[in-house]
Design a protein around this motif. Structure first.
Motif, PDB file in Angstrom:
ATOM      1  N   ALA A 102      10.556   0.894  -0.641  1.00 39.62           N
ATOM      2  CA  ALA A 102       9.542   1.122   0.394  1.00 39.62           C
ATOM      3  C   ALA A 102       8.101   0.856  -0.039  1.00 39.62           C
ATOM      4  O   ALA A 102       7.200   0.861   0.789  1.00 39.62           O
ATOM      5  CB  ALA A 102       9.674   2.526   0.943  1.00 39.62           C
ATOM      6  N   GLU A 103       7.879   0.589  -1.309  1.00 30.45           N
ATOM      7  CA  GLU A 103       6.491   0.422  -1.769  1.00 30.45           C
ATOM      8  C   GLU A 103       5.692  -0.606  -0.958  1.00 30.45           C
ATOM      9  O   GLU A 103       4.550  -0.321  -0.572  1.00 30.45           O
ATOM     10  CB  GLU A 103       6.435   0.106  -3.266  1.00 30.45           C
ATOM     11  CG  GLU A 103       6.774   1.294  -4.159  1.00 30.45           C
ATOM     12  CD  GLU A 103       8.292   1.509  -4.269  1.00 30.45           C
ATOM     13  OE1 GLU A 103       8.701   2.420  -4.989  1.00 30.45           O
ATOM     14  OE2 GLU A 103       9.064   0.757  -3.622  1.00 30.45           O
ATOM     15  N   LEU A 124      -3.119  -1.151   7.271  1.00 31.11           N
ATOM     16  CA  LEU A 124      -3.315  -0.822   8.687  1.00 31.11           C
ATOM     17  C   LEU A 124      -4.197   0.406   8.843  1.00 31.11           C
ATOM     18  O   LEU A 124      -4.985   0.499   9.791  1.00 31.11           O
ATOM     19  CB  LEU A 124      -1.967  -0.571   9.352  1.00 31.11           C
ATOM     20  CG  LEU A 124      -1.133  -1.828   9.598  1.00 31.11           C
ATOM     21  CD1 LEU A 124       0.297  -1.465   9.933  1.00 31.11           C
ATOM     22  CD2 LEU A 124      -1.745  -2.663  10.710  1.00 31.11           C
ATOM     23  N   TRP A 157      -8.623   2.038  16.325  1.00 35.05           N
ATOM     24  CA  TRP A 157      -7.829   2.234  17.529  1.00 35.05           C
ATOM     25  C   TRP A 157      -8.051   3.607  18.136  1.00 35.05           C
ATOM     26  O   TRP A 157      -7.948   3.765  19.348  1.00 35.05           O
ATOM     27  CB  TRP A 157      -6.349   1.898  17.329  1.00 35.05           C
ATOM     28  CG  TRP A 157      -5.529   2.823  16.487  1.00 35.05           C
ATOM     29  CD1 TRP A 157      -5.191   4.113  16.756  1.00 35.05           C
ATOM     30  CD2 TRP A 157      -4.902   2.509  15.241  1.00 35.05           C
ATOM     31  NE1 TRP A 157      -4.410   4.610  15.744  1.00 35.05           N
ATOM     32  CE2 TRP A 157      -4.212   3.646  14.806  1.00 35.05           C
ATOM     33  CE3 TRP A 157      -4.848   1.356  14.445  1.00 35.05           C
ATOM     34  CZ2 TRP A 157      -3.474   3.688  13.611  1.00 35.05           C
ATOM     35  CZ3 TRP A 157      -4.129   1.393  13.275  1.00 35.05           C
ATOM     36  CH2 TRP A 157      -3.451   2.545  12.862  1.00 35.05           C
ATOM     37  N   SER A 214       1.561   0.446  12.809  1.00 38.20           N
ATOM     38  CA  SER A 214       1.399   1.594  11.930  1.00 38.20           C
ATOM     39  C   SER A 214       2.444   2.667  12.229  1.00 38.20           C
ATOM     40  O   SER A 214       3.035   3.251  11.321  1.00 38.20           O
ATOM     41  CB  SER A 214      -0.005   2.155  12.094  1.00 38.20           C
ATOM     42  OG  SER A 214      -0.208   3.256  11.245  1.00 38.20           O
ATOM     43  N   TRP A 233       5.350   2.184  13.494  1.00 32.53           N
ATOM     44  CA  TRP A 233       6.641   1.705  13.014  1.00 32.53           C
ATOM     45  C   TRP A 233       6.792   1.983  11.522  1.00 32.53           C
ATOM     46  O   TRP A 233       7.805   2.509  11.071  1.00 32.53           O
ATOM     47  CB  TRP A 233       6.804   0.208  13.306  1.00 32.53           C
ATOM     48  CG  TRP A 233       8.161  -0.304  12.951  1.00 32.53           C
ATOM     49  CD1 TRP A 233       9.261  -0.332  13.740  1.00 32.53           C
ATOM     50  CD2 TRP A 233       8.571  -0.838  11.688  1.00 32.53           C
ATOM     51  NE1 TRP A 233      10.325  -0.860  13.049  1.00 32.53           N
ATOM     52  CE2 TRP A 233       9.935  -1.180  11.800  1.00 32.53           C
ATOM     53  CE3 TRP A 233       7.911  -1.072  10.464  1.00 32.53           C
ATOM     54  CZ2 TRP A 233      10.661  -1.738  10.737  1.00 32.53           C
ATOM     55  CZ3 TRP A 233       8.621  -1.615   9.423  1.00 32.53           C
ATOM     56  CH2 TRP A 233       9.980  -1.939   9.558  1.00 32.53           C
ATOM     57  N   LEU A 234       5.761   1.651  10.775  1.00 41.91           N
ATOM     58  CA  LEU A 234       5.808   1.856   9.327  1.00 41.91           C
ATOM     59  C   LEU A 234       5.905   3.335   8.981  1.00 41.91           C
ATOM     60  O   LEU A 234       6.564   3.712   8.011  1.00 41.91           O
ATOM     61  CB  LEU A 234       4.554   1.269   8.678  1.00 41.91           C
ATOM     62  CG  LEU A 234       4.519  -0.256   8.612  1.00 41.91           C
ATOM     63  CD1 LEU A 234       3.131  -0.741   8.276  1.00 41.91           C
ATOM     64  CD2 LEU A 234       5.528  -0.770   7.587  1.00 41.91           C
ATOM     65  N   GLU A 235       5.262   4.124   9.809  1.00 37.67           N
ATOM     66  CA  GLU A 235       5.208   5.562   9.550  1.00 37.67           C
ATOM     67  C   GLU A 235       6.608   6.164   9.396  1.00 37.67           C
ATOM     68  O   GLU A 235       6.811   7.101   8.634  1.00 37.67           O
ATOM     69  CB  GLU A 235       4.450   6.252  10.690  1.00 37.67           C
ATOM     70  CG  GLU A 235       3.814   7.560  10.316  1.00 37.67           C
ATOM     71  CD  GLU A 235       2.916   7.434   9.096  1.00 37.67           C
ATOM     72  OE1 GLU A 235       2.885   8.406   8.314  1.00 37.67           O
ATOM     73  OE2 GLU A 235       2.272   6.378   8.897  1.00 37.67           O
ATOM     74  N   TYR A 292       8.896   5.146   7.798  1.00 42.04           N
ATOM     75  CA  TYR A 292       9.398   4.945   6.440  1.00 42.04           C
ATOM     76  C   TYR A 292       8.608   5.737   5.410  1.00 42.04           C
ATOM     77  O   TYR A 292       8.893   5.671   4.222  1.00 42.04           O
ATOM     78  CB  TYR A 292       9.387   3.457   6.094  1.00 42.04           C
ATOM     79  CG  TYR A 292      10.401   2.677   6.908  1.00 42.04           C
ATOM     80  CD1 TYR A 292      11.687   2.465   6.412  1.00 42.04           C
ATOM     81  CD2 TYR A 292      10.095   2.199   8.168  1.00 42.04           C
ATOM     82  CE1 TYR A 292      12.632   1.781   7.162  1.00 42.04           C
ATOM     83  CE2 TYR A 292      11.026   1.513   8.929  1.00 42.04           C
ATOM     84  CZ  TYR A 292      12.291   1.314   8.418  1.00 42.04           C
ATOM     85  OH  TYR A 292      13.227   0.646   9.167  1.00 42.04           O
ATOM     86  N   ARG A 293       7.627   6.464   5.908  1.00 40.45           N
ATOM     87  CA  ARG A 293       6.773   7.203   4.975  1.00 40.45           C
ATOM     88  C   ARG A 293       7.578   8.106   4.042  1.00 40.45           C
ATOM     89  O   ARG A 293       7.437   8.041   2.827  1.00 40.45           O
ATOM     90  CB  ARG A 293       5.742   8.043   5.732  1.00 40.45           C
ATOM     91  CG  ARG A 293       4.980   9.022   4.852  1.00 40.45           C
ATOM     92  CD  ARG A 293       3.926   9.770   5.635  1.00 40.45           C
ATOM     93  NE  ARG A 293       2.858   8.882   6.048  1.00 40.45           N
ATOM     94  CZ  ARG A 293       1.844   8.524   5.243  1.00 40.45           C
ATOM     95  NH1 ARG A 293       1.773   8.980   4.001  1.00 40.45           N
ATOM     96  NH2 ARG A 293       0.904   7.726   5.689  1.00 40.45           N
ATOM     97  N   PHE A 346      10.300   7.810   3.094  1.00 38.57           N
ATOM     98  CA  PHE A 346      11.028   6.990   2.162  1.00 38.57           C
ATOM     99  C   PHE A 346      10.215   6.600   0.951  1.00 38.57           C
ATOM    100  O   PHE A 346      10.659   6.712  -0.180  1.00 38.57           O
ATOM    101  CB  PHE A 346      11.580   5.753   2.858  1.00 38.57           C
ATOM    102  CG  PHE A 346      12.937   5.461   2.346  1.00 38.57           C
ATOM    103  CD1 PHE A 346      13.098   4.721   1.186  1.00 38.57           C
ATOM    104  CD2 PHE A 346      14.058   5.972   2.975  1.00 38.57           C
ATOM    105  CE1 PHE A 346      14.355   4.471   0.677  1.00 38.57           C
ATOM    106  CE2 PHE A 346      15.317   5.746   2.473  1.00 38.57           C
ATOM    107  CZ  PHE A 346      15.461   4.989   1.322  1.00 38.57           C
ATOM    108  N   TRP A 347       9.001   6.137   1.185  1.00 33.25           N
ATOM    109  CA  TRP A 347       8.239   5.751   0.000  1.00 33.25           C
ATOM    110  C   TRP A 347       7.711   6.955  -0.765  1.00 33.25           C
ATOM    111  O   TRP A 347       7.559   6.903  -1.973  1.00 33.25           O
ATOM    112  CB  TRP A 347       7.169   4.701   0.295  1.00 33.25           C
ATOM    113  CG  TRP A 347       5.961   5.140   1.072  1.00 33.25           C
ATOM    114  CD1 TRP A 347       4.999   6.008   0.678  1.00 33.25           C
ATOM    115  CD2 TRP A 347       5.583   4.681   2.378  1.00 33.25           C
ATOM    116  NE1 TRP A 347       4.051   6.131   1.657  1.00 33.25           N
ATOM    117  CE2 TRP A 347       4.370   5.329   2.705  1.00 33.25           C
ATOM    118  CE3 TRP A 347       6.131   3.777   3.277  1.00 33.25           C
ATOM    119  CZ2 TRP A 347       3.718   5.109   3.918  1.00 33.25           C
ATOM    120  CZ3 TRP A 347       5.481   3.562   4.475  1.00 33.25           C
ATOM    121  CH2 TRP A 347       4.286   4.230   4.791  1.00 33.25           C
ATOM    122  N   SER A 388      10.393   7.923  -3.027  1.00 33.70           N
ATOM    123  CA  SER A 388      10.482   7.035  -4.180  1.00 33.70           C
ATOM    124  C   SER A 388       9.595   7.536  -5.304  1.00 33.70           C
ATOM    125  O   SER A 388       9.975   7.536  -6.460  1.00 33.70           O
ATOM    126  CB  SER A 388      10.077   5.617  -3.807  1.00 33.70           C
ATOM    127  OG  SER A 388      10.891   5.137  -2.784  1.00 33.70           O
TER     128      SER A 388
END
Lengths: 118, 118
Positions: free
Chosen positions: A69-70, A79, A86, B76, B78-80, B82-83, B85-86, B89
């Motif tokens: 995930a990095e 972003l 926004w 953002s 969408w990526l969130e 996976y937060r 997840f990283w 890690s």
DNA sequence: TGGTTATTTAACTTAGTTGTTAAATAATAT
DNA sequence: ATATTATTTAACAACTAAGTTAAATAACCA
């Protein structure tokens, strides 16, 4: 950064990442939900790997894929710098709508002659 | 979503967005920092516009471009997802480093039999 | 009207992506 | 060894992307 965003630009690859978020798994299992040939999936995985979004192990004849995930974090950080923007946009919309309402009440008919230059 | 990420995959376009974050401006001014023909820039702007990342006005012979951050918010968001997840890690890395330190203290002398592979 | 400035469109080139099928490689199982 | 299962590579076609130069629009300026 470019390769991360490029990798994320494909819906198949985003779906693969979503699957991998549930846990490490084999290529065949990754491929199952898609109406697409194995080589096509294999190449999507290669794109993800090059972007550093997955890593691949070796377990007997299987090559389990694992989410990394990095790069997603980096993308998210990038972003994040636009967040104010926004959030601001919504503020401005609010403001604008208020102005509009006032105007509508005030002068229900005159049209614009005002010029602006930047 | 796909078109947003695709738009962000190009460094020229990311630079354009960064410029626009400072404020609305003309195509010529946007183009200035790049060693690239005007039509090339014009097409990057079209890509950004199609992705909803900018809007274009009309002011005399200029077409000022303005950042529209909503798609960035969606990306953002969408990526969130996976937060965790990283962050996980990093937890794992932490854990691993601790384990490593313990080991080093414990057996700080047995040398030459350990093999590593890159 | 004609000229100047700003920007876009057209036509083209080059390169990269996404998919296909058929063949190759890798490891296991018999 | 040979067959089986999992996965990748090769060779190809269709499509998209990114840049170029030259020409077309659009709005202003004199």
């Amino acid at each position: 950064m470019s390769s991360t965003f490029a990798a994320l630009a494909d819906p198949t690859r985003r779906a693969i990442l979503a699957r991998l978020a549930l846990g490490e798994t084999s290529v065949t299992e990754i491929a199952a939900p898609f109406e697409m040939s194995m080589p096509a999936i294999s190449r999507h995985l290669k794109v993800l790997e090059k972007a550093g979004l997955i890593s691949r192990g070796r377990e007997a004849q299987w090559r389990p894929c694992k989410l990394k995930a990095e790069p997603l974090k980096q993308a998210s950080d990038w972003l994040e710098e636009y967040r104010n923007f926004w959030e601001q946009s919504f503020d401005r919309l609010d403001e604008y709508l208020k102005t509009l309402q006032k105007k509508e009440k005030r002068d229900a008919g005159k049209n614009g002659s005002g010029r602006k230059k930047r």
